[in-house]
Design an enzyme around this catalytic site. Sequence first.
Site, PDB file in Angstrom:
ATOM      1  N   LYS A   1       0.883  -1.341   0.107  1.00 13.30           N
ATOM      2  CA  LYS A   1       0.103   0.029   0.036  1.00 13.30           C
ATOM      3  C   LYS A   1       0.838   1.313   0.008  1.00 13.30           C
ATOM      4  O   LYS A   1       0.215   2.491  -0.497  1.00 13.30           O
ATOM      5  CB  LYS A   1      -1.063  -0.008   1.107  1.00 13.30           C
TER       6      LYS A   1
ATOM      7  N   SER B   1       0.599 -10.013  -0.188  1.00  9.95           N
ATOM      8  CA  SER B   1       0.338  -8.718  -0.142  1.00  9.95           C
ATOM      9  C   SER B   1       0.676  -7.974   1.062  1.00  9.95           C
ATOM     10  O   SER B   1       0.883  -6.687   0.950  1.00  9.95           O
ATOM     11  CB  SER B   1      -1.094  -8.412  -0.515  1.00  9.95           C
TER      12      SER B   1
END
Length: 417
Positions: A55, A310
Amino acid sequence: MSSYFPKIEDVRKAAITIRQVADVTPLTQSIRYSKAYDSNVLLKREDLHRVRSYKIRGAFNKISSLDPEQLVNGVVCASAGNHAQGVAFACNHLGINGTIYMPSVTPKQKVEQTKLFGGDWVTVVLEGDSFDDSSKAAKEFCSLNQKTFIHPFDDPKIIEGQATVGLEILEQSKVPIDYLFVAVGGGGLASGLCAVFKTLSPQTKIIGVEPEGAPSMKTSIQKGQNTELEHIDKFIDGASVKRVGDFTFNICKEYLHDMVTVPEGKVCQTILDLYNRDAIVVEPAGALTLTVLDDYKEQIKGKNVVCVVSGSNNDITRTAEIKERALLYGKLKHYFIVRFPQRPGALKQFVAEILGPNDDITHFEYSKKSSKENAPAVVGIELTCPEDLAPLVKRMKDNNFFGEYINDKPDLFQYLI
């Protein structure tokens, strides 16, 4: 909005922008998974960023694109955790005031990390029970105070920042990629990867993976329109939203090869296996892409496969729940209402004659009521293999101990357990 599709030149610009805060993460072969699926399984380790998720890419790219007036006014975001940390880090690095809204159920570890990365530049506000609740409150605050909202996924600059993952994969891989598995929450990372691979490696099949309890992208694609779910399971908080983005939906519906879901309990078992067997710590969303490989074992045999890991922002206090969900999914943990005769030796008989030699009582709630012949107890039993369940139930019934099996009664299960 429907015509937006990330351009490779913009993704390359984003890659240059984020260099100062986002290192190139490793693309490494998993020997265990490669052997298990008779394929070449590569892990893109986005969990190894300094904020422990991808992110940071989109957040920094977006904030860096703001004009001076917007930077002075400050930014606002809503996030279940990873986007919040990316925004917080970017604010601290660039010296920009930020207000970050997070759901009240966000794991404590993610809240504390967000405050750590943001330092004095960031204020954290816990609001609502889900990302959608936090997002609504954040947007209201944003409009009232003339600040810029940094969307976690539905923004071109966010998507272009996340797309840099794809550029790195293609630069790092020494072989053509046949399959690419990516977790989908709001769809920012999946959209960015679609853009890169559609242009530079169109033969690669991109598979999006969602939690079974929050199938917002899958539902939307099936219905042909962006659809908001009424209820979701928020356990896999990094990939659980009621509604995906409009930009991301329009990209994913056209360019994802497949969009699938996996059960939360199976994800939990993957988390435990990665920790115990590979010394890799992942959050639930980070385990989605490896969990789904079972469903593609025939298609990926002999192929080059990339799974994007992720994120690794997992809270150790969730370990007990992760183990419990894994056992329930594997049909190794079972809960019963057991009717114990109110006579001396009943419990001893249950342990000696009803339980199997390898069965283990892990939960027991009982209150003796002398005015009744039988008193109910809630008993949790852990088995060594699923096949032990039927014989156990038969012994309980034959000896008048069986009251009720509650694993398959969700309302009663939630109330008692």
